[in-house]
Write a protein that holds these residues in place. Structure first.
Motif, PDB file in Angstrom:
ATOM      1  N   PHE A 190       0.824  -1.185   0.000  1.00 23.63           N
ATOM      2  CA  PHE A 190       0.000   0.000   0.000  1.00 23.63           C
ATOM      3  C   PHE A 190       0.861   1.239   0.000  1.00 23.63           C
ATOM      4  O   PHE A 190       2.005   1.243   0.425  1.00 23.63           O
ATOM      5  CB  PHE A 190      -0.904   0.007   1.247  1.00 23.63           C
ATOM      6  CG  PHE A 190      -1.826  -1.162   1.291  1.00 23.63           C
ATOM      7  CD1 PHE A 190      -2.920  -1.221   0.440  1.00 23.63           C
ATOM      8  CD2 PHE A 190      -1.590  -2.226   2.153  1.00 23.63           C
ATOM      9  CE1 PHE A 190      -3.770  -2.301   0.471  1.00 23.63           C
ATOM     10  CE2 PHE A 190      -2.435  -3.302   2.176  1.00 23.63           C
ATOM     11  CZ  PHE A 190      -3.529  -3.351   1.338  1.00 23.63           C
ATOM     12  N   ASP A 219      -2.029   8.366   0.413  1.00 23.55           N
ATOM     13  CA  ASP A 219      -1.463   8.971   1.620  1.00 23.55           C
ATOM     14  C   ASP A 219      -0.287   9.842   1.221  1.00 23.55           C
ATOM     15  O   ASP A 219       0.421   9.560   0.264  1.00 23.55           O
ATOM     16  CB  ASP A 219      -0.994   7.894   2.603  1.00 23.55           C
ATOM     17  CG  ASP A 219      -2.137   7.375   3.448  1.00 23.55           C
ATOM     18  OD1 ASP A 219      -3.011   8.184   3.812  1.00 23.55           O
ATOM     19  OD2 ASP A 219      -2.171   6.161   3.718  1.00 23.55           O
ATOM     20  N   ASP A 255      -7.235   8.239  -2.755  1.00 23.50           N
ATOM     21  CA  ASP A 255      -6.951   7.703  -1.417  1.00 23.50           C
ATOM     22  C   ASP A 255      -5.453   7.625  -1.138  1.00 23.50           C
ATOM     23  O   ASP A 255      -5.008   6.864  -0.289  1.00 23.50           O
ATOM     24  CB  ASP A 255      -7.577   6.310  -1.280  1.00 23.50           C
ATOM     25  CG  ASP A 255      -7.736   5.891   0.168  1.00 23.50           C
ATOM     26  OD1 ASP A 255      -7.957   6.772   1.019  1.00 23.50           O
ATOM     27  OD2 ASP A 255      -7.628   4.686   0.450  1.00 23.50           O
ATOM     28  N   THR A 312      -6.659   3.786   5.629  1.00 21.67           N
ATOM     29  CA  THR A 312      -6.133   4.717   4.646  1.00 21.67           C
ATOM     30  C   THR A 312      -6.738   6.098   4.853  1.00 21.67           C
ATOM     31  O   THR A 312      -7.521   6.321   5.777  1.00 21.67           O
ATOM     32  CB  THR A 312      -6.444   4.234   3.220  1.00 21.67           C
ATOM     33  OG1 THR A 312      -7.860   4.285   3.019  1.00 21.67           O
ATOM     34  CG2 THR A 312      -5.946   2.808   3.001  1.00 21.67           C
TER      35      THR A 312
END
Length: 583
Positions: free
Chosen positions: A23, A582, A580, A225
């Motif tokens: 991720f 980060d 989404d 997230t």
């Protein structure tokens, strides 16, 4: 065995829809030198300096960081496991943070930190008093305002002293209140004494949280997230603003009030809010000198409180009792609300009920675990450019040590019948932003990382508990002033929240609106994504205010599987990765 089952169940819940990929919010691929065995002298002069100096300066620490990057990069090529060897995560957190303890004190000795203490003192005391009165109502006085304020002072001070992320502010939350109300109903139904049941539930909860801290179970948060962060942060801001507006509205509808008092309540609250807001934004104007702008901006919220108090005081002098507003209600003496002994009689609960308390403790654990870790994740956001005790862009550092502290505090507060406290989102974000430093263009340069503000805030709250004169002064502060501060807290946490920015974008003309980070995503896709977030926000508000409010943490936990389900067919993965992403 039960504790292991809980941790496994929590892992299964978050893993249910998690894809087998790396991720964007995964930790970086290096460790700091303090998280691994010491280098030999041949590694460089900074290693020798570290070995001979127990407390290093921030500059030395950061130099060590750069020296060790190349050596450590290979050691952390993979995501951290969901669970680690006992105490490994806690040791890593403290190994990275404790060498900077001296600078944590020194860096807090400045006027900006003083301004943050003044502002956050009111921002932390007001919710404590408010939640205390609500706890008193649902527990029939077993846990009231004195217990809440005492818990806030004691636990907040200890947390600031011992945590790995001292900028986090702990306090009570709405979901905890809902859980306690449910526990009171269960105790009445089973004809059990409430406080002993509360204490045993807290003891079990602290044990499970302790097990999660020593096994690094907070690594589960890596599956959360920006999607979850934004919804949760917006929810807390919404609650603060809603509470303030409802309180102001009741001043008009309450039969014991009058139109004059209602109007004065509105004027005082709005004056407090706008004064704080305008003065806080002064740093971005061209008025006065840079130093004057900075100091007025830092003390803006405190000056807002002073302005509100002065308006209320002037109205009372001019109009008499007709214009007297309700004031902050703090107990006159240091004693429990009901007059009970401070120590809860644990043995008053039947043996079977002591064991049965494990089951409500499971729900309490999920609630405290998620509340704590989601807020710390928000505080650890790389956009705040914090470096102490942190690996670059890592949001998990400090969580395991902080969870250890929370587990111990939960155990202690359970024994003496005080409310359980966890990281409070709006207060924590307001704390971080009050300590932000900006460049000439108004962009954030860094955050002042230290422990003095947390210690100062909760020392002042403790003084209000123990001494008469501080209490007498606070009795002069009208409640509408604090409602204005609530509105400021709620709205000041929204800038930078991309969910809020996209909500505003729904009403903007795309042909003239400035480009955003997600502008490459088609407008209808970003609108759909935002609508789903708003629907989740509405569901959370509904559950929180409903009789099943105790299930609120389950709704939060389900946001992670929902987010990953969206990219399976609702929103293309390439768009989801942008929306989404980060920082």
């Amino acid at each position: 065995m039960a504790k292991s089952s809980l941790l496994s169940a929590a892992a299964a819940l978050l893993l249910a829809a998690a894809p087998a990929r790396a991720f964007s919010f995964a930790p970086p691929t290096h460790h700091h030198a303090l998280s691994r065995p010491k280098l030999t002298a041949a590694a460089g002069p900074s290693s020798a300096r570290r070995a001979s100096t127990p407390l290093m300066s921030t500059a030395d620490y950061l130099e060590d960081l750069s020296d060790s990057d190349a050596v450590a990069a290979e050691a952390d090529d993979k995501d951290p496991p969901l669970f680690e060897a006992p105490l490994k995560g806690i040791k890593r957190d403290y190994d990275m943070r404790l060498p900077l303890y001296k600078s944590d004190i020194k860096d807090g000795l400045n006027t900006q930190c003083l301004a943050a203490i003044c502002f956050l003192f009111f921002a932390c005391l007001a919710p404590a008093v408010g939640f205390g009165s609500l706890f008193g109502a649902v527990t029939n006085g077993a846990i009231g305002t004195m217990e809440m304020v005492s818990s806030t002072a004691m636990c907040g001070f200890i947390y600031a002293l011992t945590s790995a992320q001292p900028l986090t502010i702990i306090g009570s939350t709405g979901p905890v209140l809902a859980f306690v109300a449910t526990l009171v109903q269960f105790a009445d139904k089973m004809n059990l004494p409430f406080l002993p049941l509360y204490a045993w539930t807290g003891i079990w909860t602290s044990g499970i949280l302790f097990a999660s801290s020593i096994t690094s179970a907070s690594n589960l948060v890596k599956y959360l997230t920006r999607f979850t962060d934004e919804i949760f942060s917006t929810l807390i801001s919404f609650i603060f603003v809603l509470e303030a507006t409802q309180n102001i509205g009741r001043s008009f509808t309450n039969p014991a009030s009058s139109f004059t008092k209602g109007l004065l309540t509105l004027v005082v609250a709005v004056s407090t809010y706008f004064t704080a807001n305008v003065l806080r934004g002064l740093r971005n104007t061209v008025y006065f000198t840079k130093g004057v702008r900075k100091n007025i901006s830092n003390f803006g919220p405190t000056l807002g409180v002073v302005a509100g108090v002065m308006i209320a005081r002037w109205a009372k002098i001019a109009q008499g009792a007709e214009a007297a507003l309700p004031a902050l209600a703090i107990p006159q003496t240091f004693a429990t609300t009901s007059g009970r002994p401070w120590l809860v009689p644990l043995l008053d609960l039947p043996v079977w009920a002591r064991w049965a308390a494990f089951f409500p403790a499971l729900m309490a654990t999920v609630l405290l675990f998620l509340d704590q870790n989601i807020t710390v994740r928000l505080v650890n956001n790389p956009s705040y450019k914090m470096q102490k005790g942190r690996r670059e862009k890592n949001m998990l550092d400090g969580m395991h040590a902080d969870m250890l502290v929370i587990s111990i505090l939960t155990f202690v507060t359970s024994l003496i019948g005080l409310p359980w406290l966890v990281a409070a989102t709006v207060r924590s974000i307001s704390h971080v932003r009050a300590l932000s430093l900006f460049d000439s263009a108004g962009k954030l340069k860094k955050t002042i990382e230290q422990r003095i503000t947390g210690l100062g805030i909760h020392s002042l709250i403790g003084a209000c508990v123990l001494f008469d004169k501080p209490r007498a002064i606070l009795h002069q502060i009208p409640t509408p002033v604090l409602m204005g501060l609530f509105m400021f807290l709620g709205t000041s946490a929204l800038p930078g929240n991309e969910m809020w920015e996209r909500i505003k974008e729904l009403f903007q003309d795309p042909s003239v609106a400035p480009k955003k980070r997600w502008s490459a995503v088609p407008r209808k896709v970003s609108t759909l994504f935002t609508a789903i977030q708003i629907a989740c926000l509405g569901a959370m508000v509904y559950v929180k205010e409903s009789p099943i409010g105790v299930l609120f943490p389950v709704v939060i936990a389900m946001l992670a599987p929902l987010r990953f389900a969206l990219e399976k067919g609702v929103i293309k993965k390439e768009y989801m990765d942008i929306l989404d992403e980060d920082e």
